[in-house]
Design a protein around this motif. Structure first.
Motif, PDB file in Angstrom:
ATOM      1  N   MET A   1       0.924  -1.234   0.071  1.00  0.00           N
ATOM      2  CA  MET A   1       0.014  -0.125   0.097  1.00  0.00           C
ATOM      3  C   MET A   1       0.999   1.244   0.049  1.00  0.00           C
ATOM      4  N   HIS A   2       0.724   2.309  -0.808  1.00  0.00           N
ATOM      5  CA  HIS A   2       1.321   3.274  -0.914  1.00  0.00           C
ATOM      6  C   HIS A   2       1.469   4.124   0.035  1.00  0.00           C
ATOM      7  N   ARG A   3       2.221   5.140   0.252  1.00  0.00           N
ATOM      8  CA  ARG A   3       2.239   6.261   1.299  1.00  0.00           C
ATOM      9  C   ARG A   3       1.096   7.228   1.209  1.00  0.00           C
ATOM     10  N   LEU A   4       0.171   7.633   2.252  1.00  0.00           N
ATOM     11  CA  LEU A   4      -0.727   8.441   1.994  1.00  0.00           C
ATOM     12  C   LEU A   4      -0.277  10.058   2.360  1.00  0.00           C
ATOM     13  N   LYS A   5      -0.061  10.645   1.340  1.00  0.00           N
ATOM     14  CA  LYS A   5       0.556  12.131   1.198  1.00  0.00           C
ATOM     15  C   LYS A   5      -0.286  12.797   2.017  1.00  0.00           C
ATOM     16  N   GLU A   6      -1.486  12.547   1.992  1.00  0.00           N
ATOM     17  CA  GLU A   6      -2.593  13.425   2.724  1.00  0.00           C
ATOM     18  C   GLU A   6      -2.332  13.389   4.292  1.00  0.00           C
ATOM     19  N   LEU A   7      -1.806  12.212   4.816  1.00  0.00           N
ATOM     20  CA  LEU A   7      -1.461  12.313   6.174  1.00  0.00           C
ATOM     21  C   LEU A   7      -0.198  13.272   6.609  1.00  0.00           C
ATOM     22  N   ASP A   8       0.680  13.311   5.761  1.00  0.00           N
ATOM     23  CA  ASP A   8       1.698  14.282   5.876  1.00  0.00           C
ATOM     24  C   ASP A   8       1.171  15.712   5.529  1.00  0.00           C
ATOM     25  N   VAL A   9       0.449  15.957   4.770  1.00  0.00           N
ATOM     26  CA  VAL A   9      -0.279  17.162   4.962  1.00  0.00           C
ATOM     27  C   VAL A   9      -0.960  17.588   6.175  1.00  0.00           C
ATOM     28  N   LEU A  10      -1.801  16.621   6.582  1.00  0.00           N
ATOM     29  CA  LEU A  10      -2.531  16.763   7.958  1.00  0.00           C
ATOM     30  C   LEU A  10      -1.580  17.001   9.166  1.00  0.00           C
ATOM     31  N   ARG A  11      -0.527  16.392   9.044  1.00  0.00           N
ATOM     32  CA  ARG A  11       0.547  16.513  10.131  1.00  0.00           C
ATOM     33  C   ARG A  11       1.154  17.876  10.091  1.00  0.00           C
ATOM     34  N   GLY A  12       1.275  18.386   8.786  1.00  0.00           N
ATOM     35  CA  GLY A  12       1.965  19.674   8.620  1.00  0.00           C
ATOM     36  C   GLY A  12       1.045  20.690   9.381  1.00  0.00           C
ATOM     37  N   LEU A  13      -0.349  20.544   8.800  1.00  0.00           N
ATOM     38  CA  LEU A  13      -1.176  21.752   9.272  1.00  0.00           C
ATOM     39  C   LEU A  13      -1.308  21.418  10.746  1.00  0.00           C
ATOM     40  N   ALA A  14      -1.480  20.273  11.289  1.00  0.00           N
ATOM     41  CA  ALA A  14      -1.539  20.216  12.862  1.00  0.00           C
ATOM     42  C   ALA A  14      -0.534  20.880  13.345  1.00  0.00           C
ATOM     43  N   SER A  15       0.924  20.914  12.986  1.00  0.00           N
ATOM     44  CA  SER A  15       1.966  21.261  13.732  1.00  0.00           C
ATOM     45  C   SER A  15       2.062  22.970  13.316  1.00  0.00           C
ATOM     46  N   LEU A  16       1.700  23.197  12.287  1.00  0.00           N
ATOM     47  CA  LEU A  16       1.655  24.684  11.982  1.00  0.00           C
ATOM     48  C   LEU A  16       0.571  25.245  12.979  1.00  0.00           C
ATOM     49  N   ASN A  17      -0.379  24.793  13.140  1.00  0.00           N
ATOM     50  CA  ASN A  17      -1.510  25.152  13.942  1.00  0.00           C
ATOM     51  C   ASN A  17      -1.116  25.532  15.260  1.00  0.00           C
ATOM     52  N   VAL A  18      -0.342  24.394  15.981  1.00  0.00           N
ATOM     53  CA  VAL A  18       0.107  24.719  17.413  1.00  0.00           C
ATOM     54  C   VAL A  18       1.033  25.703  17.451  1.00  0.00           C
ATOM     55  N   VAL A  19       1.958  25.666  16.324  1.00  0.00           N
ATOM     56  CA  VAL A  19       3.054  26.807  16.405  1.00  0.00           C
ATOM     57  C   VAL A  19       2.436  28.297  16.421  1.00  0.00           C
ATOM     58  N   LEU A  20       1.675  28.387  15.479  1.00  0.00           N
ATOM     59  CA  LEU A  20       0.932  29.727  15.579  1.00  0.00           C
ATOM     60  C   LEU A  20       0.280  30.161  16.797  1.00  0.00           C
ATOM     61  N   TYR A  21      -0.305  29.074  17.151  1.00  0.00           N
ATOM     62  CA  TYR A  21      -1.172  29.316  18.605  1.00  0.00           C
ATOM     63  C   TYR A  21       0.125  29.935  19.640  1.00  0.00           C
ATOM     64  N   HIS A  22       1.278  29.252  19.856  1.00  0.00           N
ATOM     65  CA  HIS A  22       2.343  29.604  20.586  1.00  0.00           C
ATOM     66  C   HIS A  22       2.854  30.694  20.537  1.00  0.00           C
ATOM     67  N   TYR A  23       3.000  31.142  18.996  1.00  0.00           N
ATOM     68  CA  TYR A  23       3.709  32.290  18.954  1.00  0.00           C
ATOM     69  C   TYR A  23       2.779  33.652  18.800  1.00  0.00           C
ATOM     70  N   THR A  24       1.568  33.380  18.951  1.00  0.00           N
ATOM     71  CA  THR A  24       0.449  34.560  19.155  1.00  0.00           C
ATOM     72  C   THR A  24      -0.190  34.465  20.530  1.00  0.00           C
ATOM     73  N   SER A  25      -1.364  34.013  20.469  1.00  0.00           N
ATOM     74  CA  SER A  25      -2.202  33.752  21.685  1.00  0.00           C
ATOM     75  C   SER A  25      -1.332  33.422  22.895  1.00  0.00           C
ATOM     76  N   ARG A  26      -0.727  32.341  22.898  1.00  0.00           N
ATOM     77  CA  ARG A  26       0.004  31.791  24.221  1.00  0.00           C
ATOM     78  C   ARG A  26       1.035  32.903  24.416  1.00  0.00           C
ATOM     79  N   TYR A  27       1.800  33.176  23.470  1.00  0.00           N
ATOM     80  CA  TYR A  27       2.912  34.219  23.973  1.00  0.00           C
ATOM     81  C   TYR A  27       2.367  35.393  24.657  1.00  0.00           C
ATOM     82  N   ARG A  28       1.191  35.945  24.094  1.00  0.00           N
ATOM     83  CA  ARG A  28       0.754  37.143  24.706  1.00  0.00           C
ATOM     84  C   ARG A  28       0.166  36.507  26.304  1.00  0.00           C
ATOM     85  N   GLU A  29      -0.366  35.428  26.615  1.00  0.00           N
ATOM     86  CA  GLU A  29      -0.567  35.222  27.921  1.00  0.00           C
ATOM     87  C   GLU A  29       0.713  35.081  28.994  1.00  0.00           C
ATOM     88  N   ILE A  30       1.665  34.275  28.317  1.00  0.00           N
ATOM     89  CA  ILE A  30       2.953  34.071  28.969  1.00  0.00           C
ATOM     90  C   ILE A  30       3.480  35.418  29.523  1.00  0.00           C
TER      91      ILE A  30
END
Length: 339
Positions: A1-30
């Motif tokens: 079964m071939h590698r599902l590239k969509e899973l890599d895309v979802l991983r990337g979007l999930a990671s970017l989502n967390v990073v943006l949160y930490h660099y904006t809203s979470r940075y403001r809180e801390i």
């Protein structure tokens, strides 16, 4: 079964989502920094929930092709630990020459415990705040390995019913124990990933769909935060699009690159990123430029770790140990996609 590239895309979007949160809203809180409101991103936690769904999918997939608990443990250890240890060392080196947030005050014993990944169980501070989410992953791997060893994965629907019921009862205070090891706060995302896999590859019927929907409602009930009903509905819908092949249009090089570096990016981004932001702000008044520059540096550092440190180490270790499992592969075992 071939590698599902969509899973890599979802991983990337999930990671970017967390990073943006930490660099904006979470940075403001801390740091009590007043970003312009347009830079805030409050739904970063949804990236973690999406990570957990991906883990449920991939772990159940992995269990279809391994031949022993030992092989499963080896593969999962290779996925978690080499990059984790590398990123701990990088963070500690940078902390020794730079004021990395909340890192320099750790004792030698606390640092050593961080290398185990289970420091949070003993309430030992993390070298980087993002590490807390690795314990639910580790406990999930352990639980699934136990189910595999006991030969009960064929009864995964019964397990799902008991697990979801326990989550709901725990939320009501009726079964006030097991929350940590049994992932009663985030287990519904891991569980939904399992049944998304069954729907996609095992021709899951309406019961599997009902279990996925029950996981969604359980997530909304257990994790009651403003906006979660929309955020969780979105990521469950996103995964439905994935399993029915509707996300192939997003298999773009930039998103695949994000998926490629997602794990080291997640491990490195928080404290080092905070220090970069604090330093850049002394010289650069524009918050957007500061965040973009920090992101660029963290992307580059994560790519270095992935390509030139983690990948060669795993390749070497696999050449030494993985063939032992291949040589004992049962004739009836069929491979699934590379994970």
């Amino acid at each position: 079964m071939h590698r599902l590239k969509e899973l890599d895309v979802l991983r990337g979007l999930a990671s970017l989502n967390v990073v943006l949160y930490h660099y904006t809203s979470r940075y403001r809180e801390i740091f009590q920094h007043q970003y312009p409101i347009k830079y805030d991103w409050y739904y970063g936690h949804v990236g973690l929930e999406l990570f957990f769904m991906i883990s449920g999918f991939v772990i159940f997939m992995t269990l279809q092709k391994v031949n022993s608990v030992k092989e499963f443990a080896y593969k999962r250890s290779m996925r978690l630990y080499p990059a984790y240890w590398i990123c701990i060392c990088i963070t500690l080196v940078i902390a020794s020459i730079w004021d990395v947030a909340r890192t320099q005050d750790l004792t030698f014993f606390q640092i050593l415990m961080n290398f185990t990944m289970i420091q949070g169980v003993f309430e030992i501070p993390n070298i980087d705040g993002a590490y807390w989410s690795l314990i639910p992953e580790l406990f999930f791997y352990t639980l699934m390995g136990l189910f595999y060893y006991l030969g009960v994965l064929k009864n995964i629907r019964i397990i799902a019913f008991v697990w979801v019921s326990w989550m709901l009862l725990n939320r009501q205070g009726i079964l006030p124990f097991g929350e940590y090891f049994l992932n009663l706060k985030y287990g519904m995302f891991l569980l939904s990933g399992i049944f998304f896999y069954k729907i996609k590859y095992n021709k899951g019927n309406y019961i599997d769909h009902l279990i996925v929907i029950s996981c969604l409602f359980t997530a909304i009930l257990v994790n009651q935060m403003p906006g979660n009903i929309y955020a969780y509905t979105f990521i469950f819908s996103l995964f439905y699009l994935f399993i029915y092949g509707k996300l192939k249009v997003f298999n773009l090089s930039p998103l695949l690159f994000l998926g490629y570096i997602s794990y080291p990016l997640y491990l490195l981004h928080q404290n080092i990123g905070y220090s970069l932001i604090k330093s850049f702000k002394v010289y650069i008044p524009n918050d957007f430029v500061v965040i973009l520059l920090t992101l660029s540096i963290m992307f580059f550092l994560a790519w270095i770790v992935k390509k030139y440190l983690e990948k060669p180490i795993i390749t070497y270790l696999n050449s030494k140990f993985l063939l032992q499992f291949k040589s004992h592969q049962a004739p009836e075992a069929s491979p699934v996609m590379q994970n």
